[in-house]
Write a protein that holds these residues in place. Structure first.
Motif, PDB file in Angstrom:
ATOM      1  N   VAL A   1     -83.219   3.690 -21.635  1.00 64.32           N
ATOM      2  CA  VAL A   1     -81.780   3.966 -21.578  1.00 64.32           C
ATOM      3  C   VAL A   1     -81.561   4.863 -20.368  1.00 64.32           C
ATOM      4  O   VAL A   1     -82.136   5.956 -20.284  1.00 64.32           O
ATOM      5  CB  VAL A   1     -81.262   4.665 -22.847  1.00 64.32           C
ATOM      6  CG1 VAL A   1     -79.782   5.038 -22.677  1.00 64.32           C
ATOM      7  CG2 VAL A   1     -81.439   3.779 -24.071  1.00 64.32           C
ATOM      8  N   LEU A   2     -80.774   4.385 -19.415  1.00 61.90           N
ATOM      9  CA  LEU A   2     -80.408   5.195 -18.259  1.00 61.90           C
ATOM     10  C   LEU A   2     -79.183   6.016 -18.626  1.00 61.90           C
ATOM     11  O   LEU A   2     -78.183   5.469 -19.066  1.00 61.90           O
ATOM     12  CB  LEU A   2     -80.091   4.306 -17.065  1.00 61.90           C
ATOM     13  CG  LEU A   2     -79.558   5.023 -15.808  1.00 61.90           C
ATOM     14  CD1 LEU A   2     -80.663   5.838 -15.149  1.00 61.90           C
ATOM     15  CD2 LEU A   2     -78.962   4.028 -14.825  1.00 61.90           C
ATOM     16  N   PHE A   3     -79.272   7.324 -18.480  1.00 62.25           N
ATOM     17  CA  PHE A   3     -78.096   8.144 -18.770  1.00 62.25           C
ATOM     18  C   PHE A   3     -77.566   8.754 -17.482  1.00 62.25           C
ATOM     19  O   PHE A   3     -78.310   9.188 -16.602  1.00 62.25           O
ATOM     20  CB  PHE A   3     -78.372   9.197 -19.842  1.00 62.25           C
ATOM     21  CG  PHE A   3     -79.455  10.205 -19.546  1.00 62.25           C
ATOM     22  CD1 PHE A   3     -79.157  11.503 -19.186  1.00 62.25           C
ATOM     23  CD2 PHE A   3     -80.797   9.851 -19.669  1.00 62.25           C
ATOM     24  CE1 PHE A   3     -80.148  12.430 -18.936  1.00 62.25           C
ATOM     25  CE2 PHE A   3     -81.804  10.769 -19.430  1.00 62.25           C
ATOM     26  CZ  PHE A   3     -81.489  12.071 -19.059  1.00 62.25           C
ATOM     27  N   VAL A   4     -76.244   8.730 -17.361  1.00 62.75           N
ATOM     28  CA  VAL A   4     -75.528   9.140 -16.154  1.00 62.75           C
ATOM     29  C   VAL A   4     -74.523  10.208 -16.553  1.00 62.75           C
ATOM     30  O   VAL A   4     -73.754  10.017 -17.495  1.00 62.75           O
ATOM     31  CB  VAL A   4     -74.794   7.944 -15.513  1.00 62.75           C
ATOM     32  CG1 VAL A   4     -74.094   8.360 -14.235  1.00 62.75           C
ATOM     33  CG2 VAL A   4     -75.744   6.780 -15.274  1.00 62.75           C
ATOM     34  N   THR A   5     -74.523  11.338 -15.859  1.00 64.61           N
ATOM     35  CA  THR A   5     -73.598  12.400 -16.229  1.00 64.61           C
ATOM     36  C   THR A   5     -72.154  11.989 -15.944  1.00 64.61           C
ATOM     37  O   THR A   5     -71.860  11.344 -14.937  1.00 64.61           O
ATOM     38  CB  THR A   5     -73.900  13.711 -15.479  1.00 64.61           C
ATOM     39  OG1 THR A   5     -73.796  13.491 -14.075  1.00 64.61           O
ATOM     40  CG2 THR A   5     -75.292  14.207 -15.817  1.00 64.61           C
ATOM     41  N   GLU A   6     -71.269  12.392 -16.835  1.00 60.03           N
ATOM     42  CA  GLU A   6     -69.864  12.057 -16.678  1.00 60.03           C
ATOM     43  C   GLU A   6     -69.285  12.641 -15.401  1.00 60.03           C
ATOM     44  O   GLU A   6     -68.383  12.072 -14.789  1.00 60.03           O
ATOM     45  CB  GLU A   6     -69.061  12.542 -17.890  1.00 60.03           C
ATOM     46  CG  GLU A   6     -69.383  13.954 -18.378  1.00 60.03           C
ATOM     47  CD  GLU A   6     -68.630  15.036 -17.633  1.00 60.03           C
ATOM     48  OE1 GLU A   6     -67.533  14.741 -17.142  1.00 60.03           O
ATOM     49  OE2 GLU A   6     -69.140  16.169 -17.546  1.00 60.03           O
ATOM     50  N   LYS A   7     -69.835  13.771 -14.952  1.00 65.46           N
ATOM     51  CA  LYS A   7     -69.289  14.419 -13.763  1.00 65.46           C
ATOM     52  C   LYS A   7     -69.456  13.545 -12.531  1.00 65.46           C
ATOM     53  O   LYS A   7     -68.525  13.409 -11.725  1.00 65.46           O
ATOM     54  CB  LYS A   7     -69.944  15.784 -13.555  1.00 65.46           C
ATOM     55  CG  LYS A   7     -69.420  16.524 -12.339  1.00 65.46           C
ATOM     56  CD  LYS A   7     -69.918  17.963 -12.276  1.00 65.46           C
ATOM     57  CE  LYS A   7     -69.183  18.833 -13.258  1.00 65.46           C
ATOM     58  NZ  LYS A   7     -69.519  20.273 -13.075  1.00 65.46           N
TER      59      LYS A   7
END
Length: 233
Positions: free
Chosen positions: A53-59
């Protein structure tokens, strides 16, 4: 690539008897106008594997969407000045406790909803209950990031809103990576996190948030707005 944790963070965590790696991915300092799909695929394509799972910061997503504003450019109305005085400041961050962030909440959510949230919170706080303001104001208000001294410049002097259509962004990134890994747009800090959008079914969001609850990306100058969650065999 050899997986390496950010300083002061653990590479692996145990959740419900399963061990998971949280591999941070370093990038350049992303600015408004860049293509989030191009940025993420450039840095993550050689890292992600099937089952990740690639997670990307909302910022970083919000910044590329032009949803980051210098504090000096935000003209806060008198109501924003008044309401911000009543916001409890915590170690989680400034939140809406400054006129400029409160002004952006009024613009994003609307004055009636913010006023209603403030009225309910005033009553419930007197009764010893906390959290009603952000619960009623909603995720667009709750997710506004104010400037902090530890944030990478120039965002240490900017207000960043929540990204638009995070589910759609997650789906676009997944497709760009060849559908080999799921993608989550996350709002995490040193006190926990939320999943704003993902290609993972909602039933799995709580587990993802727990895996990331200690913020493996760090909260300062690490320049790692992306990461990979990978099960450890």
């Amino acid at each position: 690539m050899t997986a390496q944790a950010n300083e002061g963070k653990a590479l692996e965590v145990d959740i419900d008897g399963q061990r998971w790696q949280r591999i941070p991915i370093r990038t350049h300092v992303v600015v408004a106008g860049e293509d989030i799909i191009e940025v993420v695929t450039r840095y993550a394509s050689d890292v992600v594997q099937p089952g990740d799972v690639l997670f990307v910061t909302e910022k970083i997503v919000a910044i590329t969407q032009g949803r980051s504003y210098p504090v000096s450019d935000i003209q806060a109305r008198p109501l924003a000045h008044t309401l911000s005085k009543y916001v409890t400041k915590t170690s989680h961050g400034i939140g809406l406790g400054m006129p400029e962030t409160m002004e952006m909440a009024l613009r994003e959510v609307g004055t009636p909803r913010i006023l209603f949230a403030a009225a309910v919170a005033a009553v419930s706080k007197a009764l010893g209950r906390k959290g009603d303001f952000y619960r009623i104001a909603g995720p667009k208000a709750r997710g506004i990031d104010g400037p902090t001294q530890h944030t990478i410049p120039p965002y240490n002097t900017q207000v960043v809103l929540v990204p638009d259509q995070p589910d759609a962004v997650a789906a676009e990134i997944k497709a760009a990576l060849g559908d080999i890994a799921d993608v989550a747009i996350v709002d995490i800090n040193d006190f926990g996190g939320n999943i704003l959008g993902a290609t993972v079914p909602k039933a799995g969001h709580a587990r993802l948030a727990r895996i990331l609850s200690d913020n493996p990306l760090g909260q300062g100058h690490q320049s790692t707005p992306l990461g990979v969650i990978r099960p450890v065999d």
